[in-house]
Structure formats: C-alpha cells, structure tokens
Scaffold this active site. Structure first.
Site, PDB file in Angstrom:
ATOM      1  N   LYS A  83      35.772  40.126  33.873  1.00 43.86           N
ATOM      2  CA  LYS A  83      36.559  40.053  35.107  1.00 43.86           C
ATOM      3  C   LYS A  83      36.962  41.461  35.702  1.00 43.86           C
ATOM      4  O   LYS A  83      37.463  42.223  35.053  1.00 43.86           O
ATOM      5  CB  LYS A  83      37.957  39.257  34.564  1.00 43.86           C
ATOM      6  CG  LYS A  83      38.663  38.472  35.489  1.00 43.86           C
ATOM      7  CD  LYS A  83      39.738  38.149  34.935  1.00 43.86           C
ATOM      8  CE  LYS A  83      40.609  36.988  35.786  1.00 43.86           C
ATOM      9  NZ  LYS A  83      41.826  36.504  35.102  1.00 43.86           N
TER      10      LYS A  83
HETATM   11  C1  E4P Z   1      43.586  33.846  36.590  1.00 43.75           C
HETATM   12  O1  E4P Z   1      42.477  34.133  36.338  1.00 43.75           O
HETATM   13  C2  E4P Z   1      44.631  34.623  37.207  1.00 43.75           C
HETATM   14  O2  E4P Z   1      44.965  35.690  36.314  1.00 43.75           O
HETATM   15  C3  E4P Z   1      45.824  33.654  37.007  1.00 43.75           C
HETATM   16  O3  E4P Z   1      45.680  32.393  37.472  1.00 43.75           O
HETATM   17  C4  E4P Z   1      47.143  34.221  37.677  1.00 43.75           C
HETATM   18  O4  E4P Z   1      48.167  33.249  37.803  1.00 43.75           O
HETATM   19  P1  E4P Z   1      49.813  33.667  37.976  1.00 43.75           P
HETATM   20  O5  E4P Z   1      49.710  34.218  39.502  1.00 43.75           O
HETATM   21  O6  E4P Z   1      50.542  32.328  37.784  1.00 43.75           O
HETATM   22  O7  E4P Z   1      50.004  34.965  37.171  1.00 43.75           O
END
Ligand code: E4P
Length: 218
Positions: A83
């Site tokens: 990522k």
């Molecule tokens: C996923 O890859 C993201 O990091 C995640 O969905 C972020 O979610 P949030 O905005 O609820 O922290």
C-alpha cells in the site's frame, strides 16, 4: 463484488474468514497502532489465514525508501499488496512495483484525477475514501461514480476500484450499485450486512410455529 476486511485485529479477521466470504484484508498504520502489536508479526499472521490480497502500507514518504520497505513487506508472504500513498513519490513507487509484478494498493485517494494517475502507474487497487469525504460534507459516493466512469472509458486500465473508508451498510450498497470492484469494510459493518429486523421477526415466528408441530428433522 469482493469483500476485504478493513482491520489489523487477527482474531476478528479469523472469525470472519471462517465464513468463506472474505476475499482479502486491508490494514493501515492507524489500524496497526490500534492493535498495539508488531506490524510485521500482524501482517504475517493475517497472511496465514487469508489467501487473498493483504494490504500492508509503507511508511516512508520518498520513493526509494518506499521501495526498500516494500521489499521487506513483500518478503512476508506471497499475497501481500504493497500500500502506497497517493503522492507523487507513491505513484513513482507504484510504477516500479507494478512493473515488477507486485500487487499495489494506492491509498488516500480523494479525487478522480488521482485515481486516473494511479491506474496509469499500474495500481492493482485504487482506494477512494468515502467516509472521510462525507465527514467533510462532500459526497464520497460521487467520487466512486466518477472513477468508475473514467476507468470504463479506458478498458485497458486494469486497476480495481476498492471502496474504502466505508462506515455503513448504505456505503456498501451504493458502492455495489455503482460497480466498485471491492469494498473494504470494518468487521462490525460486514456483520450488519446480513441483518434485517424482518428476518429476525420472521424466523422467530417460524420457530414458534415449528415448535407446535412437535417434529424434529434430525
Ligand atoms: C483502507 O484501506 C483504509 O485505510 C480505511 O478504509 C480507512 O478508513 P477510515 O477513514 O474509517 O479510517
């Protein structure tokens, strides 16, 4: 639509994986901090229970160091998706990694043009954050729609839309209606997807009537 669990809690991921309905996992540095555990240990454990892509995020901000970190993370298991943030350096790292055949999830996407660049950089997944846009009074779902339309205009782009920052059952439903390829969803919301008060009420009535028959199947 593929379902990923948005979590770094190995126990809750394992519990959901038992259903056979989970296609992958996404983590981020905040979820790792919440787990209170060692990042590499957590990722290794998740990869031992999930066959599909498990996103592990780099923490460097420059492309060369991102690539060094990616080497470490990729070594943990064959199903790691690296990522990277949607910055210029993140896109540069994405291009190198995707050219090498590594799965890449480009995260923190808040605009359609960012998503277009990520696709050009060969991202396996683009992660538009719905909830965080909604939190600002904007429309997260509109972003999913725009990205879907743009990607559909260029069928050679193979990047999958991974709807992220999902906060509700409605977010999952809308993402599916628009045609997002994947939704990454917190465990609590995944469980809510199966819930309906009329299902509970109907089942209760069926069970009461069944009892009156005095029969058993087994
Ligand atoms: C996923 O890859 C993201 O990091 C995640 O969905 C972020 O979610 P949030 O905005 O609820 O922290």
């Amino acid at each position: 639509m593929k379902f990923f669990v948005d979590s770094a809690d190995v126990e809750e991921i394992g519990e959901l994986a038992d259903s056979g309905l989970i296609d992958g996992v996404t983590t981020n540095p905040s979820l790792i901090a919440k787990s209170g555990r060692n990042f590499l240990d957590v990722i290794k454990e998740i990869c031992s229970i999930i066959d599909g892509p498990v996103s592990a995020e780099v923490t460097a901000l420059d492309a060369p160091t991102m690539l060094e970190e990616a080497k470490v993370l990729r070594g943990l298991a064959p199903n790691i998706a690296i990522k990277v943030p949607l910055t210029w350096d993140g896109l540069k790292a994405c291009k190198v990694l995707s050219d090498e055949g590594t799965m890449v999830n480009v995260t923190l996407c808040f605009s359609a043009t960012q998503a277009l660049l990520a696709a050009k950089a060969g991202a396996t997944f683009i992660s538009p954050f719905i909830g965080r846009l909604d939190d600002m009074g904007l429309d997260g779902m509109e972003l999913i729609e725009e990205i879907r339309e743009i990607y559909d205009n260029y069928p050679k782009l193979e990047t999958e839309i991974l709807a992220a920052s999902i906060r509700s059952v409605g977010h999952v439903k809308q993402s599916a209606l628009i045609g997002a390829d994947v939704a990454t969803v917190p465990a609590s919301v995944i469980k809510q997807l199966a819930k309906h008060p009329l299902t509970d009420k109907g089942l209760d009535a069926f069970m009461k009537d069944w009892e009156t028959t005095g029969q058993t199947i087994l």
